[in-house]
Design an enzyme around this catalytic site. Structure first.
Site, short mmCIF file in Angstrom:
data_model
loop_
_atom_site.label_atom_id
_atom_site.label_comp_id
_atom_site.label_asym_id
_atom_site.label_seq_id
_atom_site.Cartn_x
_atom_site.Cartn_y
_atom_site.Cartn_z
CE LYS A 1 -80.99 8.53 37.85
NZ LYS A 1 -80.07 9.17 36.90
CG ASN A 2 -79.87 5.53 34.82
OD1 ASN A 2 -80.16 6.65 35.23
ND2 ASN A 2 -78.80 4.86 35.23
NE ARG B 1 -71.86 11.51 31.66
CZ ARG B 1 -70.80 12.01 31.06
NH1 ARG B 1 -70.30 13.15 31.43
NH2 ARG B 1 -70.23 11.36 30.06
CB CYS C 1 -73.07 11.94 40.13
SG CYS C 1 -74.68 11.65 40.83
NE ARG D 1 -70.61 10.33 34.80
CZ ARG D 1 -71.81 10.14 35.32
NH1 ARG D 1 -72.16 10.73 36.42
NH2 ARG D 1 -72.67 9.37 34.71
CB VAL E 1 -68.79 -0.56 27.34
CG1 VAL E 1 -70.30 -0.66 27.51
CG2 VAL E 1 -68.25 -1.79 26.64
CB SER E 2 -69.89 5.08 26.65
OG SER E 2 -70.75 6.19 26.87
CB VAL E 3 -74.86 3.86 29.35
CG1 VAL E 3 -76.36 4.09 29.30
CG2 VAL E 3 -74.54 2.54 30.04
CG ASP F 1 -75.52 3.41 38.46
OD1 ASP F 1 -74.45 4.04 38.57
OD2 ASP F 1 -76.36 3.66 37.56
CB ILE G 1 -67.59 1.91 35.63
CG1 ILE G 1 -67.99 0.43 35.56
CG2 ILE G 1 -68.26 2.73 34.52
CD1 ILE G 1 -67.87 -0.24 34.22
NE ARG H 1 -79.39 14.02 39.85
CZ ARG H 1 -78.25 13.47 39.48
NH1 ARG H 1 -77.18 13.59 40.23
NH2 ARG H 1 -78.15 12.81 38.35
C1 UD1 Z 1 -74.84 5.91 32.70
C2 UD1 Z 1 -75.80 5.96 33.85
C3 UD1 Z 1 -75.06 5.91 35.18
C4 UD1 Z 1 -74.17 4.67 35.21
C5 UD1 Z 1 -73.28 4.62 33.97
C6 UD1 Z 1 -72.48 3.31 33.87
C7 UD1 Z 1 -77.71 7.25 33.11
C8 UD1 Z 1 -78.51 8.50 33.23
N1 UD1 Z 1 -76.57 7.20 33.80
O1 UD1 Z 1 -74.00 7.06 32.79
O2 UD1 Z 1 -76.03 5.84 36.23
O3 UD1 Z 1 -73.34 4.71 36.36
O4 UD1 Z 1 -74.07 4.71 32.77
O5 UD1 Z 1 -73.32 2.23 33.87
O6 UD1 Z 1 -78.10 6.32 32.44
N2 UD1 Z 1 -66.60 7.59 29.08
C9 UD1 Z 1 -65.57 8.12 28.34
N3 UD1 Z 1 -65.89 8.93 27.27
C10 UD1 Z 1 -67.17 9.23 26.94
C11 UD1 Z 1 -68.22 8.67 27.70
C12 UD1 Z 1 -67.90 7.84 28.78
O7 UD1 Z 1 -64.40 7.86 28.61
O8 UD1 Z 1 -67.37 9.96 25.98
C13 UD1 Z 1 -66.28 6.71 30.23
C14 UD1 Z 1 -66.79 7.23 31.56
O9 UD1 Z 1 -65.91 8.17 32.12
C15 UD1 Z 1 -66.89 5.96 32.37
C16 UD1 Z 1 -67.33 4.93 31.32
O10 UD1 Z 1 -66.98 5.49 30.05
O11 UD1 Z 1 -65.63 5.60 32.86
C17 UD1 Z 1 -68.80 4.57 31.34
O12 UD1 Z 1 -69.56 5.76 31.31
P1 UD1 Z 1 -70.99 5.82 30.60
O13 UD1 Z 1 -71.47 4.43 30.37
O14 UD1 Z 1 -70.91 6.73 29.44
O15 UD1 Z 1 -71.86 6.49 31.74
P2 UD1 Z 1 -73.09 7.49 31.55
O16 UD1 Z 1 -73.80 7.18 30.29
O17 UD1 Z 1 -72.66 8.86 31.82
#
Ligand code: UD1
Length: 429
Positions: free
Chosen positions: A22-23, A102, A126, A131, A172-174, A316, A338, A408
């Site tokens: 999915k991701n 999201r 979620c 977030r 680190v942010s995906v 996850d 995380i 989902r």
């Molecule tokens: C993606 C995944 C989710 C997974 C997460 C972490 C998808 C659709 N979702 O979510 O399933 O749990 O990666 O592996 O791929 N953060 C900030 N500022 C930002 C963005 C993020 O502080 O602008 C923080 C978040 O609150 C969190 C951390 O960074 O604590 C990681 O979040 P992120 O990797 O961005 O998660 P998603 O991309 O939303």
């Protein structure tokens, strides 16, 4: 509202075919916005999030055709999507849609890169913590975008196009890495993304972008070098297998003391999780065609785990691991680093007889002799599947409400588990 009913106590035996991730599928679909040519994606899972994203992309003008099943294929082969964004007709992603998922916020970068402007609602998804999206926005600003927040919307503009630059992600942010990458591929000049997420789904997106004509180096590492190109072109790409689905079924097999082959799973995508399972006493055999997980007669031992960005133990899979550890002998320690509010499954697992103490960001799980069926409620995507795992091991009947969370992210979960001997069914209404 649908519910899932499980009568626990059956050992899982057989083969489960792992779906496309999915991701990975979601950002890959979004990448179609970057070109007027057709992007063909194979192995797209049948999920509510995919359907919703198709509607969102349709709103922007993406034409999507889904190839039906061909001779010799089963529904478990995933779908083939052809996405063509010949013309972007609307650069606004409205609240009603983005609030429900999201990942749809990630349309921001490609719309901006292709059209010079985008208006995207702040996201939902979620409820697992605050977030924020600050990292996404600073990344786009580093590439020359002007950003304004107005009425719950992000308004991003770069009328003369984006310009390559240095993007340093403070955390680190995906999602922020996806957005930065999709912005940089069409920017003028070179971009470096530092502290990029190394998750396999990011590498899958980058690989697909390269197939579309992007120039990216350092794929799979935390530093991505991108040389912008004026346009991208048609490509064909297969979605990588879902490592979270893999880990989830591995834990389901382990908790029931079964023996299951996860067909198409790739061990390199979840090595840390597999090692934790081995530490706990689960047999894990890696092959070129999938992973076999078994627990023939052995008890489970406790583990100590901390969630981390890839290649660490994925957040996850945290809820599923806690469910598994509920039946291990001894006390396990599971620390969530995380997301700050990702323990909603704990109180539901307690209804099944689990003993879990929460101390800040750490769950101390004391194994019990047996779980007992009960009525529980799904609170988010991964939490809901942890209740299924626990229900499979619990004595008697478990019913799980609000299963729309599950739909989902897990393709045909009842069918896959039933195929391995689980007593599980969906109750409608
Ligand atoms: C993606 C995944 C989710 C997974 C997460 C972490 C998808 C659709 N979702 O979510 O399933 O749990 O990666 O592996 O791929 N953060 C900030 N500022 C930002 C963005 C993020 O502080 O602008 C923080 C978040 O609150 C969190 C951390 O960074 O604590 C990681 O979040 P992120 O990797 O961005 O998660 P998603 O991309 O939303």
């Amino acid at each position: 509202m649908d519910r899932i009913r499980i009568v626990g106590g059956q050992r899982l035996h057989g083969t489960i075919r792992i779906s496309g991730a999915k991701n990975a599928a979601l950002p890959l679909m979004i990448a179609s916005l970057l070109t007027k040519d057709t992007l063909t994606l194979h192995g797209v899972p049948r999920l509510a999030d995919v359907t919703l994203l198709s509607r969102i992309l349709g709103n922007h003008g993406v034409d999507i055709t889904i190839a039906g099943k061909r001779a010799g294929q089963s529904t478990s082969d995933g779908q083939t999507f052809k996405l063509t964004a010949a013309e972007i007709v609307d650069t606004t992603a409205p609240y009603e849609m983005v609030a429900r998922m999201r990942a749809s916020f990630w349309v921001l970068a490609p719309l901006l890169a292709r059209c010079g402007e985008a208006r995207v609602s702040l996201p939902g998804g979620c409820a697992i913590g605050t977030r924020p999206v600050d990292l996404h926005l600073t990344a786009l600003e580093a590439l020359g975008a002007s950003i304004e927040l107005d009425g719950g919307y992000v308004i991003a503009k770069a009328p003369k196009g984006l310009i390559g630059g240095r993007v340093h992600l403070a955390k680190v942010s995906v999602g922020a890495t996806h957005n930065a990458l999709m912005a940089a591929v069409l920017a003028l000049g070179d971009t470096v993304i530092e502290n990029a997420a190394r998750e396999p789904e990011v590498a899958d997106l980058a690989a697909c972008l390269v197939e579309m004509g992007a120039k990216i180096e350092g794929i799979g590492t935390s530093t991505l070098h991108i040389e912008g190109v004026p346009s991208l072109h048609a490509a064909e790409h297969a979605v990588l297998p879902d490592r979270i689905e893999t880990g989830t079924y591995a834990m389901a097999a382990a908790i029931t003391g079964g023996d299951v082959f996860l067909e198409g799973a790739r061990a390199d995508l979840l090595q840390e999780a597999l090692d934790i399972l081995r530490t706990s006493g689960v047999e894990v055999e890696e092959t070129n065609f999938g992973i076999r997980v078994a627990r023939n007669g052995h008890g489970l031992g406790p583990v100590s785990v901390e969630t981390q960005p890839f290649p660490g133990f994925p957040t996850d899979l945290q809820a599923q691991l806690i469910a598994l550890m509920c039946t291990a002998s001894g006390v396990s320690e599971v620390r969530e680093t995380i997301f700050e509010n990702r323990f909603m499954h704990v109180q539901e697992l307690a209804r099944l007889g689990a003993r879990i103490d929460l101390k800040g960001d750490t769950a101390l799980v004391t194994g019990v002799n047996g779980l007992r069926g009960a009525q529980v409620m799904a609170t988010d995507l991964r939490a809901s599947v942890s209740l299924i795992i626990a229900g499979l091991a619990a004595q008697g009947e478990t019913t799980i409400g609000r299963v729309y969370h599950l739909d989902r992210g897990f393709e045909r979960i009842e069918e896959k588990l039933r195929h391995c001997g689980a007593h599980i069914e969906r109750l409608s209404g």
